[in-house]
Scaffold this active site. Structure first.
Site, PDB file in Angstrom:
ATOM      1  N   SER A   1      -2.928  -6.673  -7.574  1.00  0.00           N
ATOM      2  CA  SER A   1      -2.766  -5.515  -6.695  1.00  0.00           C
ATOM      3  C   SER A   1      -3.257  -5.912  -5.228  1.00  0.00           C
ATOM      4  CB  SER A   1      -3.546  -4.282  -7.236  1.00  0.00           C
ATOM      5  OG  SER A   1      -4.835  -4.450  -6.806  1.00  0.00           O
ATOM      6  N   ASP A   2      -2.796  -5.100  -4.161  1.00  0.00           N
ATOM      7  CA  ASP A   2      -3.725  -5.121  -3.059  1.00  0.00           C
ATOM      8  C   ASP A   2      -5.297  -4.401  -3.141  1.00  0.00           C
ATOM      9  OD1 ASP A   2      -4.340  -5.828  -0.446  1.00  0.00           O
ATOM     10  OD2 ASP A   2      -2.134  -5.365   0.577  1.00  0.00           O
ATOM     11  N   ALA A   3      -6.011  -4.606  -2.102  1.00  0.00           N
ATOM     12  CA  ALA A   3      -7.189  -4.267  -2.308  1.00  0.00           C
ATOM     13  C   ALA A   3      -7.422  -2.906  -2.169  1.00  0.00           C
ATOM     14  CB  ALA A   3      -8.210  -5.137  -1.056  1.00  0.00           C
TER      15      ALA A   3
ATOM     16  N   ALA B   1      -5.724  -0.777  -3.616  1.00  0.00           N
ATOM     17  CA  ALA B   1      -4.568   0.093  -3.802  1.00  0.00           C
ATOM     18  C   ALA B   1      -4.587   0.922  -5.155  1.00  0.00           C
ATOM     19  CB  ALA B   1      -3.299  -0.871  -3.602  1.00  0.00           C
TER      20      ALA B   1
ATOM     21  N   TYR C   1       0.705  -1.107   0.011  1.00  0.00           N
ATOM     22  CA  TYR C   1       0.131   0.151   0.222  1.00  0.00           C
ATOM     23  C   TYR C   1       0.732   1.213  -0.091  1.00  0.00           C
ATOM     24  CZ  TYR C   1      -4.340  -2.407   0.945  1.00  0.00           C
ATOM     25  OH  TYR C   1      -5.724  -3.243   0.905  1.00  0.00           O
TER      26      TYR C   1
END
Length: 841
Positions: free
Chosen positions: A237-239, A241, A207
């Site tokens: 990707s991260d949530a 982000a 993040y």
């Protein structure tokens, strides 16, 4: 066989090219989202990236729950960790067979961020503070997850979280400053190990920003990771982000620009806006129309995820794929392995000839964790629970008390807070067990129902949760004292309840003292709740154990007290450890934690766990949590020069080991280890190096390699330990360099417990004083600066950079700075805030 991409006889790349050629641009863009839609005309099913599998399959119901990752790290056993990864991969396949879309095979594990700061809220997710140990454990777990079939993947493991990610507070907007030495010597090796081994097939950026740039836009994805992946690497990707780049980070102005930049930087799958792809589809489509993104980049991104689907066997006949036959019957069937892992996670920190306990010892089992097991955010649902109390009852008779106050809450009008059917209101008096977790946070458990007080979505008080939990932990209250009364403020809703007068019905410490005093010995079990004061989105504010008053009172009542700490991270014990005859630690150990701890206490096995990170004596031993420069800050065992509470690699045994015949030749150290005690046990043989004469500052100790050996009484083993990490990152050459000179090799049972040492002359390169152009980011010391890509920005007038061992001579000061020499060190000082420097000529 039909369409070529369905033909398993063709190479994967040829099949992938055929499939990409058949997809329309609209279909390709849609496949960039985490929730990939079906393409019925080609027979493609819907697919979802991302299933949590950190120490068991999470969020899918009952499954085998293994120790937290930091507990697996404490085993220092790559074979065990690989077998745990295999079990989790097998159960993932079982869940997938039950519901393929809900239980995807792209698993988001392992986490290989080094545990730089023990206050990090997600400390439990990583393996170790050392990059060699982290890379070894991450590689082992990922290898177990993916399987060893030459063609098919059991699951597709994803490394988290790239890069420089060790803080939760403001994590989406803070920037981690990583100068080249810190980047290449500490952070990158943790990721490169599993990638180069082919164990991990995907990576998730973090993040935060790194050197002022969002990690999801890091050029290191393409420059460092992808070239080292033998069979390709997908980037997910991260949530939420992706939308941060043009959102809270404000790095780019529009979502169209941001989405184009993300794909160009190497992102293949957008985990954003939950299951709604509209923002991504609109942004990418517009970027293509406006020429901000070429179609080849979209093809590359889509292809990287489709390649995983091919390798998982999705497009092949199921009879060709040995993993396709795994069914739901495997779920939750790995209890024996969970017990083995829980045993190896137990670390004996201190033992003054107190343990193991003798059979028949009547015990008082006291504490918040004595008869409770805790799940964490990335834990599966425990299929059964063996608590420490229940485990000890298999060995002896026990009495029990949690050691917490039992209270009633009386309102100003004389009525009490009551609970009926989960509904909370004023009326009949309810009793609550009060858990004070420190940092001004309580949880309150209704005695009658054993449900925790919390708030519902509408803000009303309820008592329905069996344990505090969820993303928003609605069972946390901040007590706000108003004279003799207290107002309970809910941490999530911010709503106040009260004021109440607190009536203490049972004094928890007094009750615990009474139970302790009447027993032969005490097992005091304390620790953290992984959902409170240290978790994802929240860092810890202190290392201090919040239950020290209870520890002091109990051990004064009965000096024969063993303290068992069950936690996601290290604690500072305020000197109490000096008054206790035994201290053990284990991470939250899953369903078999209590049995493993009980067996360790009674000597059913000799503890062999080793600390995967330093335990500091106090908060004063730590730098600012945002200071990622371990070299300059003197942090982790690598550079810490103070006296730790318990050092990296530490762990005691019920037997003794003697080291002899230490020698070095051809890049390999050898040592003989003999079990000189009376019981069988495992020793973790650890090899470190030191370079006190090195021209560049080096670690106090640096782990080279390790090996775990199990020996019976009198048995000897010769252990070979490779020496592969004598290099440092040479900032002038821009590569790894082994400097010629004298090095110390130290072998022993921890970073501080050295049993033998050698001084060896190592041929290598001559590292001389620096000359020529100095890149600003290659400084050795600094004050008042931050990194912005390949520049250094001074945050105030008088801020400075120092470059050590520089050839004296005339230097042109960059605009807004002045140059001076302090011996062989060049010092660059800013004349005003905001000055940026790229190089010094």
């Amino acid at each position: 066989m039909g369409l070529p991409f369905r033909d398993p006889a063709l190479p994967v790349e040829e099949r992938l090219s055929d499939l990409l050629g058949r997809l329309t641009e609209e279909e390709k863009v849609a496949l960039l989202h985490q929730w990939q839609p079906a393409v019925p005309r080609l027979g493609l099913e819907a697919f979802r990236t991302g299933s949590e599998a950190l120490h068991g399959v999470a969020w899918r119901g009952e499954a085998t729950v293994f120790p937290q990752a930091v507990g697996l790290g404490a085993s220092w056993d790559t074979d065990l960790v690989a077998r745990v990864g295999e079990a989790v991969g097998v159960e993932s396949r079982g869940f997938h067979r039950r519901d393929p879309l809900a239980n995807g095979l792209n698993v988001w594990a392992p986490v290989v961020n080094p545990l730089r700061d023990p206050r990090w809220g997600r400390n439990e997710e990583g393996y170790a503070e050392d990059p060699v140990l982290t890379a070894a454990m991450g590689t082992a777990y990922a290898r177990g997850l993916r399987g060893d079939h030459p063609r098919y993947l059991r699951t597709a493991p994803t490394l988290k979280h790239f890069l420089g990610y060790n803080n939760e507070d403001d994590r989406c907007t803070t920037s981690s400053d990583l100068r080249p030495r810190v980047l290449h010597e500490y952070e990158l090796p943790c990721f490169l190990g599993p990638v180069e081994a082919g164990a991990a097939v995907a990576v998730m950026p973090s993040y935060n920003l790194v050197n002022g740039r969002p990690a999801h836009l890091s050029p290191l994805i393409g420059a460092e990771l992808r070239p080292r992946a033998p069979e390709g690497l997908a980037v997910v990707s991260d949530a939420y982000a992706p939308s941060n780049v043009a959102g809270v980070q404000g790095y780019l102005s529009t979502q169209v620009e941001a989405h184009a930049a993300l794909i160009r930087a190497g992102l293949d799958s957008f985990t954003d806006q939950d299951a709604d792809p509209a923002l991504m589809v609109e942004s990418v489509t517009t970027a293509l129309k406006e020429g901000l993104l070429d179609r080849a980049a979209v093809d590359r991104a889509v292809g990287n995820v489709l390649r995983l689907r091919f390798r998982l066997g999705e497009f092949d006949p199921p009879e060709d794929n040995p993993y396709a036959a795994i069914g739901p019957d495997v779920i939750g069937t790995h209890g024996e392995l969970a017990l083995e892992a829980a045993r190896q996670a137990v670390v004996l920190l201190r033992n003054d000839s107190f343990l193991p306990l003798r059979p028949g010892t009547e015990l008082a089992v006291i504490g918040t964790h004595a008869d409770t097991l805790f799940e964490d955010w990335y834990s599966g649902t425990l299929p059964y629970q063996v608590t420490v109390r229940r485990g000890l009852e298999q060995f002896t008779s026990v009495t029990h008390h949690e050691g917490v106050d039992r209270i009633a809450l009386r309102a100003a009008d004389g009525r009490y807070l009551g609970v009926r059917g989960g509904v909370v209101g004023l009326g009949e008096r309810a009793l609550f067990d009060r858990f004070d977790w420190g940092d001004g946070v309580w949880t309150l458990r209704d005695v009658g129902s054993r449900r925790y007080l919390g708030v519902a979505e509408d803000g009303s008080l309820v008592a329905k949760a069996a344990m505090p939990g969820g993303w928003d932990v609605r069972e946390l209250f901040e007590p706000r004292f108003e004279g003799d009364a207290v107002v309970l403020r809910n941490k999530v809703r911010g709503t106040d309840t009260g004021p109440f007068t607190v009536e203490v019905v049972v004094d928890g410490i007094a009750a615990a003292v009474g139970v302790a005093a009447s027993a032969d010995a005490v097992v005091l079990v304390l620790g953290n709740d992984p959902h409170v004061n240290g978790r994802e989105t929240q860092d810890r504010t202190t290392l201090r154990l919040p239950w020290l008053d209870l520890v002091r009172a109990v051990r004064e009542a009965n000096p024969r007290t063993a303290l068992v700490l069950v936690s996601s991270y290290p604690y500072a014990l305020g000197g109490e450890e000096e008054h206790l005859p035994a201290v053990l630690w284990t991470a939250h150990g899953g369903q078999e934690q209590g049995r493993a701890v009980a067996e360790a206490l009674f000597g059913a096995f000799s503890p062999s766990g080793r600390l995967p990170q330093t335990w500091y004596r106090s908060d004063d031993d730590l730098p600012d949590i945002l200071d990622y420069d371990i070299i300059r800050a003197g942090s982790t065992y690598l550079y810490f020069t103070g006296e730790p509470l318990f050092p990296f690699g530490h762990g005691l045994s019920y037997t003794t080991f003697e080291y002899s015949g230490f020698e070095y030749a051809g890049g390999v150290a050898r040592v003989s280890v003999t079990n000189t005690g009376q019981v069988a046990g495992a020793e973790v043989v650890q090899l470190y190096s030191a370079a006190p004469e090195h021209p560049v500052r080096q670690p106090v100790r640096r782990l080279q390699s390790f090996r775990r050996v199990h020996l019976g009484p009198g048995e000897t083993a010769t252990v070979e330990l490779p020496v592969e990490n004598l290099w440092h990152w040479d900032v002038a050459a821009g590569r790894r360099v082994v400097a010629a000179g004298r090095y110390e090799l130290l072998v022993g049972s921890s970073s501080r417990d050295v049993r033998a040492r050698l001084v060896v002359d190592v041929p290598g390169e001559r590292v001389g004083p620096r000359s020529g152009v100095l890149r600003a980011v290659d400084f050795d010391d600094c004050d008042g600066v931050r990194l912005v890509d390949d520049e250094v920005e001074f945050t105030r007038a008088g801020a400075w950079l120092a470059f050590h061992d520089v050839v004296p001579g005339e230097r042109a000061a960059p605009p807004g700075t002045r140059v001076s020499f302090d011996g062989a060190a060049l010092v660059l000082t800013a004349e005003a805030a905001g000055v940026r420097v790229r190089e010094v000529r």
